[in-house]
Write a protein that holds these residues in place. Structure first.
Motif, PDB file in Angstrom:
ATOM      1  N   CYS A   1       0.889  -1.176  -0.166  1.00 39.54           N
ATOM      2  CA  CYS A   1      -0.266  -0.084   0.009  1.00 39.54           C
ATOM      3  C   CYS A   1       0.997   1.331  -0.071  1.00 39.54           C
ATOM      4  N   LEU A   2       2.024   1.347   0.643  1.00 41.10           N
ATOM      5  CA  LEU A   2       2.810   2.515   0.889  1.00 41.10           C
ATOM      6  C   LEU A   2       3.464   2.691  -0.610  1.00 41.10           C
ATOM      7  N   SER A   3       3.851   1.656  -1.258  1.00 39.70           N
ATOM      8  CA  SER A   3       4.505   1.692  -2.675  1.00 39.70           C
ATOM      9  C   SER A   3       3.675   2.375  -3.616  1.00 39.70           C
ATOM     10  N   TYR A   4       2.274   1.820  -3.327  1.00 42.42           N
ATOM     11  CA  TYR A   4       1.054   2.298  -4.183  1.00 42.42           C
ATOM     12  C   TYR A   4       1.043   3.735  -4.137  1.00 42.42           C
ATOM     13  N   PHE A   5       0.857   4.200  -2.905  1.00 37.16           N
ATOM     14  CA  PHE A   5       0.596   5.729  -2.385  1.00 37.16           C
ATOM     15  C   PHE A   5       1.964   6.631  -2.920  1.00 37.16           C
ATOM     16  N   SER A   6       3.146   5.865  -2.819  1.00 36.58           N
ATOM     17  CA  SER A   6       4.273   6.675  -3.256  1.00 36.58           C
ATOM     18  C   SER A   6       4.196   6.921  -4.944  1.00 36.58           C
ATOM     19  N   TYR A   7       3.857   5.958  -5.559  1.00 34.67           N
ATOM     20  CA  TYR A   7       3.286   5.898  -6.983  1.00 34.67           C
ATOM     21  C   TYR A   7       2.473   7.126  -7.155  1.00 34.67           C
ATOM     22  N   MET A   8       1.419   7.047  -6.447  1.00 36.71           N
ATOM     23  CA  MET A   8       0.218   8.008  -6.766  1.00 36.71           C
ATOM     24  C   MET A   8       0.752   9.413  -6.363  1.00 36.71           C
TER      25      MET A   8
END
Length: 205
Positions: free
Chosen positions: A127-134
């Motif tokens: 989830c943190l990786s996804y938020f970083s990408y967003m």
């Protein structure tokens, strides 16, 4: 006759004193009391607070209506918070009433909670990786608006929950090691006392 009664009473008092001293010696060297000396109550209170915070943050995410990619998808804040609360209560109770059975139950719950942290931690990392990408995509927009603020908010919440899980992970590992050592040391200590019956006198050459 009075001298004989006083002598027997003195011997009984001395024997009682020796038994009390032996009980204190056994309690100080018993492995379960070594576990108690590691302050499981204090660590249990800390784990209990982390569990309550986890459940409260889960309710906040649920009431906010977050249906995106968060740890709420697998209800991690709720079941992990419940595990932390149970572990904290068990640690507090075991510290107050130490026994081999309670240490075994606590050790089992520590291991289950540890596995739960690994599961939720892996999902939260994704989830943190996804938020970083967003966040990276939103930073290149001319007007990021509410979407950028929402991503930052979710990133902060998941990061805080992940950090608290790591703190509980360290505490659980300490408790697991101490509980395992307490259960492993099961040697029974026997202290023999030789007491002469009243009326028996020793003679010396």
């Amino acid at each position: 006759m009075e001298d004989t009664g006083s002598t027997a009473e003195a011997k009984t008092t001395a024997e009682d004193g020796n038994l009390q001293m032996s009980d204190r010696l056994l309690k100080s060297t018993k492995p379960l009391h070594r576990f108690v000396r590691m302050e499981p109550r204090s660590l249990g209170i800390v784990i209990l607070l982390f569990g309550c915070a986890e459940i409260l943050m889960g309710f906040q995410l649920h009431l906010a209506g977050e249906h995106g990619r968060t740890s709420l998808d697998m209800y991690a804040p709720f079941w992990q918070g419940v595990l932390f609360v149970v572990c904290g209560n068990l640690s507090i109770y075991t510290g107050l009433h130490p026994s081999k059975k309670m240490v075994t139950v606590s050790l089992s719950m520590y291991v289950v909670s540890l596995l739960g942290i690994f599961v939720s931690g892996g999902y939260r990392i994704s989830c943190l990786s996804y938020f970083s990408y967003m966040r990276y995509r939103a930073s290149h927009r001319t007007d990021p608006g509410w979407a950028h603020f929402r991503v930052d908010l979710l990133f902060g919440i998941e990061g805080m929950l992940f950090t608290s899980s790591l703190c509980v992970l360290v505490l659980l590992m300490v408790l697991i090691v101490v509980a395992r050592l307490a259960l492993k040391s099961t040697r029974t200590q026997v202290i023999l006392h030789q007491s002469l019956p009243p009326g028996t006198h020793t003679t010396s050459n």
